[in-house]
Scaffold this motif. Structure first.
Motif, mmCIF file in Angstrom:
data_model
loop_
_atom_site.group_PDB
_atom_site.id
_atom_site.type_symbol
_atom_site.label_atom_id
_atom_site.label_comp_id
_atom_site.label_asym_id
_atom_site.label_seq_id
_atom_site.Cartn_x
_atom_site.Cartn_y
_atom_site.Cartn_z
ATOM 1 N N VAL A 130 0.988 -1.410 0.027
ATOM 2 C CA VAL A 130 -0.081 -0.098 -0.029
ATOM 3 C C VAL A 130 0.707 1.248 0.039
ATOM 4 N N ALA A 131 2.090 1.259 0.907
ATOM 5 C CA ALA A 131 2.694 2.689 0.946
ATOM 6 C C ALA A 131 3.392 2.859 -0.306
ATOM 7 N N PRO A 132 4.004 1.946 -1.004
ATOM 8 C CA PRO A 132 4.620 2.603 -2.621
ATOM 9 C C PRO A 132 3.543 3.089 -3.525
ATOM 10 N N VAL A 133 2.374 2.620 -3.222
ATOM 11 C CA VAL A 133 1.217 2.864 -4.316
ATOM 12 C C VAL A 133 0.738 4.227 -3.920
ATOM 13 N N LEU A 134 0.449 4.611 -2.590
ATOM 14 C CA LEU A 134 -0.085 5.617 -2.020
ATOM 15 C C LEU A 134 0.909 6.776 -2.247
ATOM 16 N N GLY A 135 2.306 6.467 -1.916
ATOM 17 C CA GLY A 135 3.354 7.605 -1.938
ATOM 18 C C GLY A 135 3.249 8.002 -3.453
ATOM 19 N N LEU A 136 3.501 6.948 -4.447
ATOM 20 C CA LEU A 136 3.308 7.268 -5.862
ATOM 21 C C LEU A 136 2.167 8.037 -6.370
ATOM 22 N N LEU A 137 1.003 7.785 -5.740
ATOM 23 C CA LEU A 137 -0.045 8.556 -5.933
ATOM 24 C C LEU A 137 -0.100 9.836 -5.599
ATOM 25 N N VAL A 138 0.260 10.271 -4.612
ATOM 26 C CA VAL A 138 0.316 11.663 -3.847
ATOM 27 C C VAL A 138 1.137 12.551 -4.734
ATOM 28 N N LEU A 139 2.387 11.839 -4.895
ATOM 29 C CA LEU A 139 3.642 12.613 -5.895
ATOM 30 C C LEU A 139 3.300 12.802 -7.023
ATOM 31 N N SER A 140 2.536 11.853 -7.806
ATOM 32 C CA SER A 140 2.094 11.814 -8.998
ATOM 33 C C SER A 140 1.012 13.168 -9.179
ATOM 34 N N MET A 141 0.424 13.569 -8.308
ATOM 35 C CA MET A 141 -0.505 14.729 -8.575
ATOM 36 C C MET A 141 0.253 15.959 -9.000
ATOM 37 N N MET A 142 1.581 15.870 -8.836
ATOM 38 C CA MET A 142 2.280 17.295 -9.324
ATOM 39 C C MET A 142 2.391 17.115 -11.019
ATOM 40 N N LEU A 143 1.832 16.003 -11.618
ATOM 41 C CA LEU A 143 1.884 15.843 -12.854
ATOM 42 C C LEU A 143 0.368 16.168 -13.674
ATOM 43 N N THR A 144 -0.345 16.492 -12.758
ATOM 44 C CA THR A 144 -1.766 16.745 -13.461
ATOM 45 C C THR A 144 -2.165 18.475 -13.047
ATOM 46 N N PRO A 145 -3.319 18.580 -13.612
ATOM 47 C CA PRO A 145 -3.850 20.216 -13.359
ATOM 48 C C PRO A 145 -4.263 20.130 -11.964
ATOM 49 N N LEU A 146 -4.393 19.072 -11.205
ATOM 50 C CA LEU A 146 -5.088 18.925 -9.884
ATOM 51 C C LEU A 146 -4.169 19.776 -8.796
ATOM 52 N N ALA A 147 -2.689 19.783 -9.405
ATOM 53 C CA ALA A 147 -1.666 20.339 -8.477
ATOM 54 C C ALA A 147 -1.985 21.971 -8.699
ATOM 55 N N GLY A 148 -2.295 22.281 -9.924
ATOM 56 C CA GLY A 148 -2.477 23.917 -9.664
ATOM 57 C C GLY A 148 -3.952 24.345 -9.126
ATOM 58 N N ILE A 149 -4.927 23.316 -9.167
ATOM 59 C CA ILE A 149 -5.984 23.894 -8.526
ATOM 60 C C ILE A 149 -5.879 23.702 -7.180
ATOM 61 N N THR A 150 -5.383 22.816 -6.624
ATOM 62 C CA THR A 150 -5.349 22.602 -5.194
ATOM 63 C C THR A 150 -4.486 23.599 -4.865
ATOM 64 N N ARG A 151 -3.274 24.160 -5.143
ATOM 65 C CA ARG A 151 -2.336 25.154 -4.504
ATOM 66 C C ARG A 151 -2.946 26.317 -4.754
ATOM 67 N N MET A 152 -3.823 26.759 -5.430
ATOM 68 C CA MET A 152 -4.143 28.175 -5.891
ATOM 69 C C MET A 152 -5.563 28.339 -4.980
ATOM 70 N N SER A 153 -6.176 27.294 -4.526
ATOM 71 C CA SER A 153 -7.240 27.369 -3.682
ATOM 72 C C SER A 153 -7.048 27.376 -2.236
ATOM 73 N N PRO A 154 -7.141 28.326 -1.514
ATOM 74 C CA PRO A 154 -7.209 28.368 0.063
ATOM 75 C C PRO A 154 -7.688 27.207 0.411
ATOM 76 N N VAL A 155 -9.016 26.638 0.276
ATOM 77 C CA VAL A 155 -9.796 25.638 0.828
ATOM 78 C C VAL A 155 -9.088 24.410 0.733
ATOM 79 N N TRP A 156 -8.694 24.052 -0.675
ATOM 80 C CA TRP A 156 -8.252 22.730 -1.134
ATOM 81 C C TRP A 156 -6.796 22.652 -0.456
ATOM 82 N N GLU A 157 -6.141 23.816 -0.456
ATOM 83 C CA GLU A 157 -4.665 23.600 0.054
ATOM 84 C C GLU A 157 -4.622 23.479 1.445
#
Length: 293
Positions: A130-157
């Motif tokens: 579980v840990a390798p998959v979860l860690g990779l999923l969290v870090l892979s968020m940086m490769l998607t527009p989700l990273a921009g959406i979350t970091r620029m939204s005070p609530v999501w961040e």
């Protein structure tokens, strides 16, 4: 990159992080008080690890430069998320919060409810895969527009600042607080998954460093930017460098811990075998050959 004075002198208040600090610190203090009243001694270094390494690093990441500039800088956001996932949970776990909860809540309905709530998540995250998959999923968020959406939204961040450390804590707690004996064979399986994690965690950082495409598609907030602000591509490349470095460095303590656990397990198994008589060894070998046949 900012000057050292800018990095150390930039602070801001994050309401989400402040709430997390008050709740986590208050619950741990309550647990210590309950343990003290029961005559149970909690090691000072564990208390210091929880408050200084765990909550202290969380406060620095949330209120300092990285937390302040996360909405504007990809590399600040990436470093903050990686440290929230790896460093903060390690400090919290060293304080043995789960063990303290067992001591503080010994009987009653509350203990039953807490045990029922914690059982399935801990059982899931104690699985080596579980840990390798979860860690990779969290870090892979940086490769998607989700990273921009979350970091620029005070609530999501703000929500990420709470969810990511809790996910990391679930990854670390089963390994730190596990009291049952684990066979050497199972530890070897954990080694395999740890090496997979070591290799997989490098992928998001490498892609961010080597790809000329801006993955999150987000623009910087505001028009008044310091002169040291990087371009969008340079920002992403810096984020990839730091993400790769932090992910690889933080995998090393896991491997060291597995080495220690394997040495202890192997020593215990050898001791048990040495205490067997010749007749018992013959019976054990016969049973093993029978199972293989």
């Amino acid at each position: 990159m900012p000057a050292l004075s800018d990095f150390l002198g930039t602070w801001s208040l994050d309401g989400w992080a402040l709430g997390f600090l008050m709740v986590a610190g208050g619950l741990y203090a309550w647990g210590l008080l309950r343990a003290s009243r029961s005559g149970i001694y909690w090691q000072p270094w564990r208390v210091a690890a929880f408050y200084l390494l765990g909550l202290g690093s969380y406060a620095a990441l949330s209120f300092g430069f990285l937390g302040t500039y996360s909405p504007d800088l990809r590399w600040a956001f990436s470093i903050r998320i990686a440290l929230l996932l790896f460093v903060v949970p390690a400090g919290l776990a060293l304080g043995l919060p789960l063990g303290l909860a067992r001591v503080a809540v010994r009987t009653g309905r509350l203990r039953s409810v807490l045990a029922a709530v914690a059982h399935k998540p801990l059982r899931l995250f104690s699985n080596s895969a579980v840990a390798p998959v979860l860690g990779l999923l969290v870090l892979s968020m940086m490769l998607t527009p989700l990273a921009g959406i979350t970091r620029m939204s005070p609530v999501w961040e703000g929500l990420l600042g709470i969810i990511i450390p809790l996910l990391g804590l679930l990854m670390v707690l089963p390994m730190v607080e596990e009291k049952t004996r684990i066979s050497t064979a199972l530890i070897m399986v954990q080694f395999v998954f740890a090496f997979i994690e070591l290799l997989a965690d490098a992928i998001p950082g490498l892609l961010m460093r080597l790809t000329p495409t801006i993955f999150d598609g987000a623009a910087a907030l505001g028009s008044a930017r310091p002169v040291w602000f990087p371009t969008a591509l340079a920002d992403q490349q810096l984020a990839g460098d730091w993400l790769w470095f932090i992910a690889e460095v933080m995998d090393l303590p896991i491997l060291i811990l597995l080495f220690v656990r394997m040495a202890k397990s192997d020593k215990g198994e050898r001791k048990v075998l040495d205490e067997l008589t010749d007749e018992q060894m013959d019976e054990l070998n016969a049973a093993h050959l029978h199972q293989r046949g």
